[in-house]
Scaffold this motif. Structure first.
Motif, short mmCIF file in Angstrom:
data_model
loop_
_atom_site.label_atom_id
_atom_site.label_comp_id
_atom_site.label_asym_id
_atom_site.label_seq_id
_atom_site.Cartn_x
_atom_site.Cartn_y
_atom_site.Cartn_z
N ARG A 71 0.89 -1.16 0.00
CA ARG A 71 0.00 0.00 0.00
C ARG A 71 0.92 1.20 0.00
O ARG A 71 1.62 1.48 0.97
CB ARG A 71 -0.91 0.02 1.23
CG ARG A 71 -1.95 1.15 1.17
CD ARG A 71 -2.93 1.05 2.33
NE ARG A 71 -4.10 1.89 2.07
CZ ARG A 71 -4.26 3.14 2.51
NH1 ARG A 71 -3.31 3.69 3.26
NH2 ARG A 71 -5.35 3.82 2.24
N ALA A 72 0.94 1.91 -1.12
CA ALA A 72 1.91 2.99 -1.31
C ALA A 72 1.51 4.22 -0.52
O ALA A 72 0.37 4.36 -0.05
CB ALA A 72 2.03 3.32 -2.78
N HIS A 73 2.51 5.12 -0.38
CA HIS A 73 2.27 6.39 0.31
C HIS A 73 1.19 7.16 -0.42
O HIS A 73 1.27 7.39 -1.63
CB HIS A 73 3.56 7.20 0.35
CG HIS A 73 3.42 8.53 0.99
ND1 HIS A 73 3.01 8.69 2.29
CD2 HIS A 73 3.62 9.78 0.50
CE1 HIS A 73 2.97 9.98 2.59
NE2 HIS A 73 3.33 10.66 1.52
N ASP A 77 -4.97 10.67 2.24
CA ASP A 77 -5.61 9.41 2.59
C ASP A 77 -6.97 9.68 3.22
O ASP A 77 -7.10 10.49 4.13
CB ASP A 77 -4.72 8.64 3.57
CG ASP A 77 -4.89 7.15 3.44
OD1 ASP A 77 -5.97 6.73 2.97
OD2 ASP A 77 -3.97 6.41 3.81
N TYR A 86 -2.33 0.63 6.40
CA TYR A 86 -0.96 0.37 5.98
C TYR A 86 -0.43 -0.91 6.62
O TYR A 86 0.25 -1.71 5.97
CB TYR A 86 -0.06 1.55 6.36
CG TYR A 86 -0.13 2.73 5.41
CD1 TYR A 86 0.20 2.59 4.06
CD2 TYR A 86 -0.53 3.98 5.87
CE1 TYR A 86 0.14 3.67 3.21
CE2 TYR A 86 -0.59 5.07 5.01
CZ TYR A 86 -0.27 4.91 3.69
OH TYR A 86 -0.33 5.98 2.83
N ASN A 90 1.12 -3.73 4.41
CA ASN A 90 2.58 -3.63 4.41
C ASN A 90 3.26 -4.44 5.51
O ASN A 90 4.41 -4.86 5.35
CB ASN A 90 3.00 -2.17 4.52
CG ASN A 90 2.55 -1.35 3.34
OD1 ASN A 90 2.12 -1.89 2.33
ND2 ASN A 90 2.63 -0.04 3.45
N SER A 114 11.36 1.85 2.08
CA SER A 114 11.32 3.28 1.73
C SER A 114 12.27 4.07 2.61
O SER A 114 12.47 3.73 3.79
CB SER A 114 9.90 3.82 1.91
OG SER A 114 9.87 5.23 1.80
N LYS A 116 11.51 6.66 3.84
CA LYS A 116 10.67 7.24 4.87
C LYS A 116 10.85 6.53 6.22
O LYS A 116 10.45 7.06 7.25
CB LYS A 116 9.21 7.21 4.44
CG LYS A 116 8.84 8.31 3.44
CD LYS A 116 7.38 8.22 3.06
CE LYS A 116 6.96 9.46 2.28
NZ LYS A 116 6.83 10.66 3.14
N ASP A 138 5.29 9.35 9.38
CA ASP A 138 3.91 9.18 8.95
C ASP A 138 3.55 7.69 8.98
O ASP A 138 4.42 6.82 9.13
CB ASP A 138 3.68 9.80 7.56
CG ASP A 138 4.46 9.09 6.45
OD1 ASP A 138 5.05 8.03 6.68
OD2 ASP A 138 4.45 9.60 5.32
N TYR A 140 2.73 5.53 6.72
CA TYR A 140 3.40 4.72 5.71
C TYR A 140 4.80 4.34 6.16
O TYR A 140 5.21 3.18 6.11
CB TYR A 140 3.45 5.49 4.39
CG TYR A 140 4.25 4.82 3.30
CD1 TYR A 140 3.79 3.68 2.67
CD2 TYR A 140 5.49 5.34 2.90
CE1 TYR A 140 4.52 3.05 1.67
CE2 TYR A 140 6.22 4.73 1.91
CZ TYR A 140 5.74 3.59 1.29
OH TYR A 140 6.48 2.98 0.30
N SER A 143 4.74 1.80 8.96
CA SER A 143 4.43 0.44 8.51
C SER A 143 5.64 -0.21 7.84
O SER A 143 5.88 -1.42 8.00
CB SER A 143 3.24 0.46 7.53
OG SER A 143 3.58 1.00 6.26
N LYS A 144 6.41 0.56 7.12
CA LYS A 144 7.60 0.02 6.47
C LYS A 144 8.66 -0.37 7.51
O LYS A 144 9.33 -1.40 7.39
CB LYS A 144 8.17 1.02 5.47
CG LYS A 144 7.37 1.15 4.18
CD LYS A 144 7.41 -0.14 3.39
CE LYS A 144 6.82 0.01 2.01
NZ LYS A 144 6.92 -1.23 1.22
#
Length: 314
Positions: A71-73, A77, A86, A90, A114, A116, A138, A140, A143-144
């Protein structure tokens, strides 16, 4: 070598599949969410990516998994709980795939994370490194980071090798988000008040990312490593806009407005996040990636931008 690529119809996944299909060294399987997507390689339909997905058929006889599905940034949202959504894809989806891959005897999983995970901004001249403490800002990025942590633990528990790649901003044909918005503005020939920005930002050409991913498929030094990825040339927003215009063969129309004035105006308009992306710095140090893999990005930023628009015209 048998390779499964998830997210095979996505921005990164499709280009990875196209590169692998050209080589006789790989037997490619492409995981997609719906049939008829016509990805390169043998199509495997897996529908949703979450903690309940069955990967059994897709993973049979696979030696390497390249996991680009995510699920991309998302800039604006609209879901009630972005972090939960996310995490569903992810984190839960990634760990579910990794567990089943380890059980199926997959030797190596390459995970596209990422930058991020590191954070959103750096002081100019102080780039992120792979050894820096994570500081996602954030949902995203959070989650990464969580997926990275669980993958590393799974690698320790099962012996399956995990390679984590954290790309900086990826640009290329079909790119969306900030890069696409910038291209549209430049293409329209609109005067932009961004002619005197002196920030520094790391970028990553799509083909450079693909080359790094392919390098990590079999490189012995890649096992259980985390690699930051960029072109190795940092640009200011002003330089990037001029580079895009030059690659498109049109004049850049940039008005020199002081960055402080732009920051003030953005704050008044409630656009601090936009100002950070346009005026702030985000640099990554790829020295570890270079040395560990003996890897050099094959394209310069100029070549990457030109190649991007050459492909658009084909």
């Amino acid at each position: 070598m048998n390779i499964l690529v998830t997210g095979a119809t996505g921005f990164v996944g499709r280009r990875v599949c196209a590169r692998l299909q050209k080589s006789q060294s790989y037997n490619l399987s492409s995981a997609v969410r719906q049939s008829g997507s016509n990805p390169p390689g043998s199509e495997v339909v897996i529908h949703e990516v979450d903690g309940q997905t069955s990967w059994q058929c897709a993973l049979k006889n696979q030696q390497v998994v390249i996991h680009t599905a995510a699920r991309a940034h998302i800039m604006n949202d609209e879901v009630a709980d972005p972090l939960a959504e996310y995490r569903r894809v992810n984190v839960d989806g990634t760990l579910n795939l990794a567990r089943q891959a380890a059980e199926a005897g997959v030797r190596r999983l390459i995970y596209i994370s990422s930058v991020k995970v590191n954070g959103e901004q750096t002081p100019a001249g102080c780039p992120f490194t792979a050894e820096d403490a994570a500081a996602p800002a954030d949902p995203y990025g959070v989650s990464k980071l969580e997926s990275e942590m669980q993958l590393r633990q799974l690698a320790k528990d099962t012996g399956m090798e995990v390679v984590i790649i954290r790309p900086s901003l990826v640009y290329g044909p079909g790119a969306k988000g900030n890069f696409a918005t910038m291209v549209r503005l430049v293409a329209k020939g609109l005067p932009l008040p961004l002619g005197s920005i002196r920030n520094r930002r790391s970028l990553l050409a799509l083909d450079n990312l693909v080359d790094l991913i392919v390098t990590c498929i079999s490189h012995p030094n890649a096992a259980n490593q985390t690699f930051l990825a960029a072109d190795g040339e940092d640009l200011s927003t002003t330089e990037l806009l001029r580079g895009v215009a030059n690659a498109m063969g049109i004049p850049s129309r940039l008005i020199p407005v002081p960055a402080g004035l732009l920051q003030f105006g953005a704050t008044l308009l409630g656009q601090k996040a936009l100002a950070r992306r346009l005026l702030g710095s985000l640099q990554v140090d790829i020295e570890h990636t270079r040395k560990c893999l003996n890897w050099t990005p094959p394209l310069t930023v100029e070549q990457g931008l030109r190649h991007c628009f050459e492909i658009r015209q084909d």
